[in-house]
Design an enzyme around this catalytic site. Sequence first.
Site, mmCIF file in Angstrom:
data_model
loop_
_atom_site.group_PDB
_atom_site.id
_atom_site.type_symbol
_atom_site.label_atom_id
_atom_site.label_comp_id
_atom_site.label_asym_id
_atom_site.label_seq_id
_atom_site.Cartn_x
_atom_site.Cartn_y
_atom_site.Cartn_z
ATOM 1 N N GLU A 280 43.508 59.531 20.252
ATOM 2 C CA GLU A 280 44.292 58.544 21.001
ATOM 3 C C GLU A 280 43.617 58.135 22.307
ATOM 4 O O GLU A 280 44.159 58.351 23.393
ATOM 5 C CB GLU A 280 45.679 59.119 21.309
ATOM 6 C CG GLU A 280 46.495 59.507 20.090
ATOM 7 C CD GLU A 280 47.774 60.240 20.466
ATOM 8 O OE1 GLU A 280 47.922 60.623 21.650
ATOM 9 O OE2 GLU A 280 48.625 60.444 19.585
ATOM 10 N N CYS A 349 53.391 44.965 52.860
ATOM 11 C CA CYS A 349 53.887 45.588 54.093
ATOM 12 C C CYS A 349 54.135 47.079 53.900
ATOM 13 O O CYS A 349 55.263 47.582 53.995
ATOM 14 C CB CYS A 349 55.157 44.883 54.558
ATOM 15 S SG CYS A 349 54.875 43.183 55.068
#
Length: 424
Positions: A280, A349
């Site tokens: 995988e 921010c």
Amino acid sequence: MTTQKYFPHVNGKMFAENVALSNIAKQVGTPFYCYSNTAISQNFKDYQQAFSTALTNQETLICYAVKANGNQAVLSTLAKLGSGADVVSMGEIRRARAAGIPANKIVYSGVAKVEPEIEYALNEGIFQFNIESEPELELISQVATRLNKIAAIAFRINPDVCANTHAKISTGKAENKFGVPISKARQAYNRAASLPNIKVQGVDVHIGSQLTQLTPFEEAYKRIAQLVIDLRSDGHDINVVDIGGGLGITYNDEVIPAKEDYAAIAKKQLGHLNCKIVVEPGRSLLGNAGILVSSVVYVKTGEERQFLILDVGMNDLIRPSMYDAFHEIIAVDISKTALKTYDIVGPVCETGDTFAKGRQVHESQSGDLIAIMSCGAYGAVMASTYNTRMLAPEIMVKDTDFAIVRPRPNYDEVINADIVPSWV
């Protein structure tokens, strides 16, 4: 330093294969993700070659871990090469199927599968459920019985092996939430064999992501091999071993084992079992096949340092903020300037919106292009519209051609996704 094979500098200007990044930026704007189709294809072929050579007498199935990058262009590229899919949600099953990956090449992982997802997977006819707990097993049996379907299963076994990777992507220690403890595996398999509409066929193990050493794999596979022998002695017909993914990539100076050596470990520890081997890979297929290109907005001189402020933020690439991850950062045009030290930050921010501190990059000014490397995996797929910033588009390049494979949304699309109730 990461390999620049598919993103080279030619006469000081950076390319994606044979397309100048500056040309893409002019047409698409920044920031944008850029993937090399050739790199993705070659990485997959390397896995195919390594495992077919090492395990000449055993069937292998390479199932791409969709969570690394779920773009349909990526999945379609891999589907045409014969890839299966490792998925963790119904949405990822749908993505894989839409891209042409056959259901009988899909393994379904994930720790919290719910009834509609299980039902969908059964109706599609997936290859295997990788089961994380006995309550999940009970639910799958109930749903399969109701639908008159047979659910082929493997338990994900937690072998209590340290993967020597970042704590947030280590999955094979006893304290991790994943899988069934190996000490309780035989009990779990006996319970599975007693349930209706359950076909016990395999064993699954996945110990973490971004592994740079083979020793943890070898230790885990050794324990799994003994478990398979024990389960067979208990009467279970175990004919599949899912060895997970987890092989890392070079972000900075990591030395990554060759895929051939990884496959050799699988042969050494599991070859005598004559099981179908499922692999995988995710990051090792996509990671260094993709980059994130941004523009310098401002160069700011602070009290003690200079900041390179980019138009790409932590919402576009969360890994540095979330994992303290290192990504190489390179100027797209290195033809004219010398190196200079910057803190490289984004517009969000948050103080955490920082990609690097004290990093040397070619001296830059407003408007210059900057490439953040090794972003093909866990980049765009983890992005958000935090601060109502538009998702970066995704571009795929092949030789001299490029295409937008996910466009940048507009503000109306993002804002209108919200619904204001009539009583507000």
